[in-house]
Design a protein around this motif. Sequence first.
Motif, PDB file in Angstrom:
ATOM      1  N   ILE A  90       0.854  -1.185   0.000  1.00 26.54           N
ATOM      2  CA  ILE A  90       0.000   0.000   0.000  1.00 26.54           C
ATOM      3  C   ILE A  90       0.892   1.238   0.000  1.00 26.54           C
ATOM      4  N   CYS A  91       0.636   2.114  -0.923  1.00 26.86           N
ATOM      5  CA  CYS A  91       1.388   3.372  -1.022  1.00 26.86           C
ATOM      6  C   CYS A  91       2.882   3.115  -1.245  1.00 26.86           C
ATOM      7  N   GLU A 344      -8.132  -0.242   3.715  1.00 25.74           N
ATOM      8  CA  GLU A 344      -8.834   0.750   2.912  1.00 25.74           C
ATOM      9  C   GLU A 344      -8.547   2.163   3.430  1.00 25.74           C
ATOM     10  N   LYS A 347      -5.165   3.185   2.191  1.00 23.33           N
ATOM     11  CA  LYS A 347      -5.202   3.578   0.776  1.00 23.33           C
ATOM     12  C   LYS A 347      -5.748   4.991   0.604  1.00 23.33           C
ATOM     13  N   LYS A 348      -6.807   5.300   1.353  1.00 19.99           N
ATOM     14  CA  LYS A 348      -7.387   6.646   1.287  1.00 19.99           C
ATOM     15  C   LYS A 348      -6.398   7.683   1.824  1.00 19.99           C
ATOM     16  N   CYS A 350      -3.169   7.431   1.789  1.00 15.21           N
ATOM     17  CA  CYS A 350      -2.117   7.560   0.777  1.00 15.21           C
ATOM     18  C   CYS A 350      -2.553   8.511  -0.327  1.00 15.21           C
TER      19      CYS A 350
END
Length: 421
Positions: A90-91, A344, A347-348, A350
Motif C-alpha cells: 500500500i502506497c 482501505e 489507501k485513502k 495515501c
Amino acid sequence: MNHRRQAVRGLAAALAALVALTAAGCSSKAKTGDGKQTGAGGVKTGEGVTDATISLGALTDMTGVYATLGKSITQAQQLYVKQVNAAGGICGRQLELTVRDHGYDPQKALAAYTELEPKVVGYTQFIGSPFVAAVKPRVDVKDKGLVLPQAWSASLLGSPYIRVLGATYDVETINAVDFLLTEKGLKPGDRLGHVYFEGDYGENALKGSKYAAEKAGLTVVEQKIKPTDNDMSAQVAALKQAGVKAVVISAGPRQAASLVGVAAATGLKVPVVGNNSAFAPQLLGTQAGPALEKMYWFASPSLPIGADTPTARKLVADYRAAYPSDSLDNGIVAGWTAASVFGEALKKACASKDLTREGVDKALLTLRSYDAGFGMSHDLGDPKAPSSRESVIIQPDKKVPGGMRTVRQPFVADAAKAYTP
C-alpha cells in the motif's frame, strides 16, 4: 453482590492506574517537532511508517478465554497482509504486522500496548473490551493511533481513534431478544435468563437485554460470572429454579458450551442465544455438540465464514491453503474485515498524501458505506455510533463449512432502531 461490584470497580481503578503509569513512562520519549516528516512520493509519515514499510500491531488472545477465535483472527490478518504485500503493498510500502498474545490478562494486554505504541501506526485488532476501555483515555488524548478492536462494548463509542465494527453488544443483544420473541416462543410475562461476564462486555450486553425486556414485558434473571468460571452448573440450576423460558449468554465459547450442555442434561430445554464471541465451531466436537445444534443460536455482526458470497468463498479457499490443519470459524471473518477496513483507510490516506496517524484517522471517516463482502455495510463516518446496527442469527451445524448456518439474514429489531447505545 455489593462486594462483587466493589471488586469490579477495584479492577477498573487498577487498570486505570496502570495505564496512567505506562503513559507517564512513555511521555519522555524523544520526538522531533510533531514527529511528522515527508517521505517517498511526497507522503507525510509519522510513527510506524517509513519509506519502505507500514507497521501495524495486533493485541490478541491466543492462550486465554478467546484462544480459538484469537488464533483465527490473527491468521486471517496475517493472510491479508501477505496477499496485500504480494500485490505490491500500500502506497509503495510493505505492511508489517507485529502480534502480541496477552492471554486475556490485563497486565499483559497493557504492557503489550505500551511496547508497540511507538512502533506502529495503529492496531488491526485488540481483543478484550475491558482492556481497550482501559487504554481509551490514553489513545484519545495522547497516542491517537487507530484501533479496530475485536470488542463491541458501547463504552468504546465516541472515540475518533477506537472504532467499533458492527453492532455494539447492547444493540446486538436487543436483536437477539427480538429473535427469541419472534421465532422461539418467548412472550410478554416470561422470564429471560442472562448469563454474562462481569465487566464491559457482559454488562453492556445486559443493558441491551434489560432494554429489550422492558419493551417486551419480560423479566430478566441475572447470573454474573467471571472469565475464569467454566462450569455453569450453578447458573443453570438457578435459572431452572427461576422458571426462565429462554437464556441469553454474554461470555466465551467455553461458558456457552457448558451452559447449553448442562441445561440439556438437567432438563432446562429452552432456547439459548449468545453474543457474537460466545461460540467457536470446535465446540461441536465436544460432548456439548449435539445440544448446541438443537438449543443454541448466536448473533453475529456478519454472515458466517461459510456464507455463499464471492468474498467468503475466496477467503475459505485461501485460508485453507494457508492453514490446512486449522478449522474455519467466524474469527476469520472478523479478522479479515478489520484488516481490510484498516487497509482501505491506509489507501485513502495515501491518496491524500498523509500516512500519519492523524491522516489515517481522517481517512477512516470517509468510509461511509464499506462492504467487506460478508453481508454488512459499515458506516465509519460517525465515531459516536457503531458502524452498523444489524445482526445475523446463526445456528451451529457441523454439516456446514465453518460449522455455522444462517437462520436469519441481517436485520435490525424495531427496539434496536430506537435505542441509543
